[in-house]
Every structure is written in structure tokens, then in C-alpha cells.
Write an enzyme that holds these catalytic residues in place. Structure first.
Site: not given
Ligand code: NAD
Length: 432
Positions: A11, A150, A250, A258, A261
Site C-alpha cells: 500500500v 481500497f 465477486f 486469501g 486483507c
Molecule cells: P506490508 O506488510 O506490505 O507493508 C507494511 C510495511 O510497513 C512493511 O514494509 C513494514 O516493514 C513497515 N513498517 C512496520 N512498522 C513500521 C514503522 N514503525 N515505521 C516504518 N515502517 C514500518 O503491508 P500492506 O499490504 O502494504 O498493508 C498495509 C496496510 O494497508 C494494512 O493495514 C492492510 O490491511 C492495508 N491494506 C492493504 C491492502 C493490500 O492489498 N495489501 C489493500 C488495502 C489496505
């Protein structure tokens, strides 16, 4: 605008890059020094179509940079976006430790009015907790905004640049104005920015994901019924989707949802409801169906072969969906462990997720360069991800390579009738 993105994962990296591309100065920060090193060397730590080119362009044009130095980045920024992970906690609730740690660090580093934007998926009331955390460590004025994301992995850039809607939970007018300006380039058509209070914004994200997961589990149950009563779920799906109140998206049955999210967000919503004295029975059923679905092809295989010990299978697709290398909570994890647990050996192909798969299965699985290599001497093929390149294979070549022409199509990408005509023993989901 000057922006810091805290958390440079799926994200944060997409959001940071798209904000840079619309003319902002963006620093993407992460605690993972290896990730930042990779980004600074011009590589991407993840696979996301189109992202590499967009990152390169914005780095070259000096609007995008990467750093582990949160304090320095925040001190130069008017807007700080938090996009750290919020994984499943012990009782199914969202674990906020990374988010609150980031909030505190941001609070300590602020040098003037700052908008803290929470983009991570978080339970209702988190904006208030972030506000309390930050106000304990700073005297500078600030606002906390809830801005759930989203985007879909595999189509993340497009989703970010052309969102269906942007949800912004913010009560302060100053923060609302800044957010409206930040998002203006992405909502030039009719797609709206929806302003609301922070709690409603936080709940909107969970409610959306839970609704989508519910549609998937609903269709998986309908598919099971189709198998029992001799109906074809694909015909039923089309008949349902044509109703404008229902729509087509969907409604695809498969091997279960899976990803990073849906599973954790459904669990977090169930846990949050329970904390408020509500048993969300509907969502618990959604989860039960999904767990069952991940094992469905294993059950079909057991029924067909009797014993899987000594059998050798090909796997097409490891990621939880096409166009991503993300394997978090992928149904393939359950399927592959299940097959190996019964004594089968496996050869797997995924266009981009092999490296990630190696972290899960090591050398217990043989990974192949092409889908055909995986088929050599296989007693059967399991299709677990609907990558486009699997849709129109050379079926004659497949049959020649395989020891037994048996296909377990976990994504219903092949036509059952045509498959049988081609001489395959075919098992789909919810199809006669
Ligand atoms: P991710 O695990 O790919 O990335 C998170 C990053 O945050 C990691 O690189 C981690 O090292 C870093 N991090 C953790 N603690 C930190 C800190 N204190 N300071 C700096 N960096 C830090 O996660 P993601 O898939 O990008 O998801 C992030 C959020 O967005 C989650 O809450 C997820 O539910 C939400 N989200 C994800 C998606 C998706 O498709 N992946 C879509 C919508 C929302």
C-alpha cells in the site's frame, strides 16, 4: 505538497509513488532497512504491474525517495501517511503495535502543523488512539485523518489513480481541505471524495471487505449445492449477476479467498463486534465456508485417487490471486501442505510468486520455469490461481506430458465439457 509515507509495502509504496506522480514531494520510509536498500538500488521488493516504471520515473524526476530516517522525513512534511501492517492479533483483532509505534515516532518528529493520515486498515476508534498517542509527545498542532485504502493488488496503480471513491474521515476543516487537494488529481471524473467522521471511515473499510468475502463464501456454498443437485454454478452466477441489484463482480466460486486483507479483516470485524457485545454470526459462517473451501480440492483428490501417497502433482498458481506475488493466507498454502501431508510430491509453477513460495515451502516443492515443465509425469494438475497464461494452454501437449490426464480446476478456468472431449478427467467447483 511535502509528504512522508510510513511503511513502504504494497500500500505505502503504491500510494507514495502515485502521490509523487501527481506532483508531490514524497519520502517513503520503512523500518526494514533491506527493503529501503533494495528500493534505493532501483529494484522493487514486491511485484506489482506497472509499479517499477512509475517508481523509476518519479525517482528520476526527484519527487520520490526512500529512507529509514523517519524523523528527518516527518520534520519536512505537512502530511504523513501511515501505511504499516495491521496483522491479525492473538484473538483475531487487529494488532496495532506497528501503527501506534509509528504514530509516537511521528509525534516526536513533527516540527509544525501536521496531518496524520491513517491508511492502514484499523478498528473503529483507532484515530482517537493515534490522537492520544501523538498528543502525549508533541505540543505542535495536528489532525488525524482516517483514509482507508481500497486498492487491489495486481491492479493497484489503476485503482489508486482512478478510485471508485476516496473515503476521508476528518472532522477538522483544515485537514479536509488538505486531503481534498491531495486527492483532487485522482477524482476528476464523477468519482467522489466521501467526507465523514473517522469512526465511520474506519468501519467502511472493514464493512467493504467483509461484504466482498461474504459474496465469495456465498457463491462457494451455492457451488457446493450445485454439485449436489446437478446444477452448473457458472450458469447460476451469470443468471444472478444479470440482476442489476446484484451485479457480476465477486460471484466466482473457487478455492477460497486469501490475501493479506479479507481473512484478517473479517476476523478483526468479528472480534470488534464481539467487543461491542455483538456476535457476528454471518461472518463466522463466511469464515467457516472459506476454511472448508481451501480443502475442497484435496477432498476431491482423495475421493478420486483413494490414496495420495506416492502420487506426483503439478500445481499451477501459488499467489492468492493473479498479477501479484503475495502469498499471505493464499489457499495454495493449505492445499500444498495438505497434498504433501498425504505423501504426494509436487512441482509448481507461478509466473511471479516462486521466490515468495520458497520462503514457505523451501525445497519440498520443485519450482518450474514453465507451466508445462510442472506437468511432467504428473498424476494430476491443480489450478489454484487464475493467471491468464493458464487459460488457453496446449491441451494435447499437457496430456502427453502427464502420467494421468486429471485436472482439478480450482478457479473454473476450463470448460468441463470441452475438457472431457479432450480426454481429461475434470473436476471443477460447482459444475456438473
Ligand atoms: P506490508 O506488510 O506490505 O507493508 C507494511 C510495511 O510497513 C512493511 O514494509 C513494514 O516493514 C513497515 N513498517 C512496520 N512498522 C513500521 C514503522 N514503525 N515505521 C516504518 N515502517 C514500518 O503491508 P500492506 O499490504 O502494504 O498493508 C498495509 C496496510 O494497508 C494494512 O493495514 C492492510 O490491511 C492495508 N491494506 C492493504 C491492502 C493490500 O492489498 N495489501 C489493500 C488495502 C489496505
Amino acid at each position: 505538497m511535502k509528504l512522508t509515507i510510513v511503511g513502504s509495502g504494497y500500500v505505502g509504496l503504491v500510494a507514495g509513488t502515485c502521490f509523487a506522480d501527481s506532483g508531490n514531494d514524497v519520502i517513503c520510509v520503512d523500518v526494514d532497512a533491506a527493503k529501503i536498500k533494495t528500493l534505493n538500488s532501483g529494484q522493487l521488493p514486491i511485484y506489482e504491474p506497472g509499479l517499477e516504471e512509475l517508481v523509476r520515473k518519479n525517482v528520476r524526476e526527484k519527487r520520490l525517495s526512500f529512507s529509514t530516517d523517519l524523523a528527518s522525513a516527518v520534520s519536512q512534511s505537512e502530511v504523513v501517511v501511515i501505511a504499516v501492517g495491521t496483522p491479525e492479533g492473538e484473538s483475531g483483532d487487529a494488532d496495532l503495535q506497528h501503527l501506534l509505534a509509528a504514530a509516537e515516532e511521528i509525534g516526536r518528529a513533527m516540527k509544525g502543523y501536521t496531518v496524520l493520515v491513517d491508511k492502514s486498515t484499523v478498528p473503529v476508534g483507532t484515530a482517537d488512539r493515534v490522537r492520544e498517542t501523538v498528543s502525549r509527545v508533541t505540543t505542535h498542532p495536528f489532525d488525524v485523518v482516517s483514509n482507508p485504502e481500497f486498492l487491489k493488488e495486481g491492479a493497484a496503480i489503476d485503482d489508486f489513480l482512478k478510485p471508485d471513491r476516496v473515503v476521508i474521515g476528518a472532522t477538522s476543516e483544515r485537514a479536509q481541505k488538505i486531503m481534498a487537494e491531495l486527492y483532487a488529481p485522482f477524482v476528476r471524473t464523477e468519482n467522489p471524495i466521501l467526507f465523514m467522521d473517522t469512526r465511520s471511515a474506519e468501519l467502511t473499510k472493514y464493512a467493504s471487505n467483509a461484504m466482498l468475502a461474504t459474496r465469495i463464501s456465498f457463491m462457494n456454498d451455492i457451488a457446493m449445492l450445485c454439485e449436489r443437485v446437478g446444477a452448473d454454478v457458472d450458469a447460476v452466477r451469470k443468471g444472478m449477476g444479470a440482476d442489476s441489484r446484484i451485479g457480476y463482480p465477486f460471484l466466482f466460486p473457487g478455492v477460497g479467498y486469501g490475501g493479506s486483507c479479507f481473512p484478517k479483516d473479517v476476523k478483526a470485524l468479528v472480534a470488534a463486534a464481539r467487543d461491542s457485545g455483538i456476535e457476528f454470526d454471518l461472518l463466522r459462517a463466511v469464515e467457516r465456508t472459506n476454511e472448508h473451501q481451501k480443502r475442497l480440492l484435496l477432498q476431491k483428490a482423495m475421493k478420486h485417487y483413494g490414496d495420495l501417497a506416492g502420487k506426483h502433482f503439478a500445481i499451477w498458481g501459488l499467489a492468492f490471486k493473479p498479477r501479484t506475488d503475495d502469498m499471505r493466507e493464499a489457499p495454495s498454502l493449505v492445499m500444498l501442505e495438505g497434498l504433501m501431508g498425504k505423501g504426494a510430491t509436487l512441482a509448481a509453477h507461478d509466473p511471479v510468486a516462486t521466490q515468495v513460495a520458497q520462503r514457505h515451502f523451501g525445497l519440498r516443492v520443485r519450482y518450474t520455469q514453465t507451466p508445462y515443465e510442472a506437468l511432467e509425469k504428473a498424476d494430476g494438475l491443480f489450478v489454484l490461481t487464475e493467471w491468464n497464461e493458464f487459460r488457453r494452454p496446449d491441451f494435447d501437449r499437457m496430456k502427453k506430458l502427464m502420467k494421468q490426464p486429471v485436472v482439478f480446476d480450482g478457479r473454473n478456468i476450463f470448460d468441463p465439457v470441452r475438457m472431457r472431449e479432450r480426454g481429461f478427467i475434470y473436476f471443477g467447483i460447482g459444475r456438473p
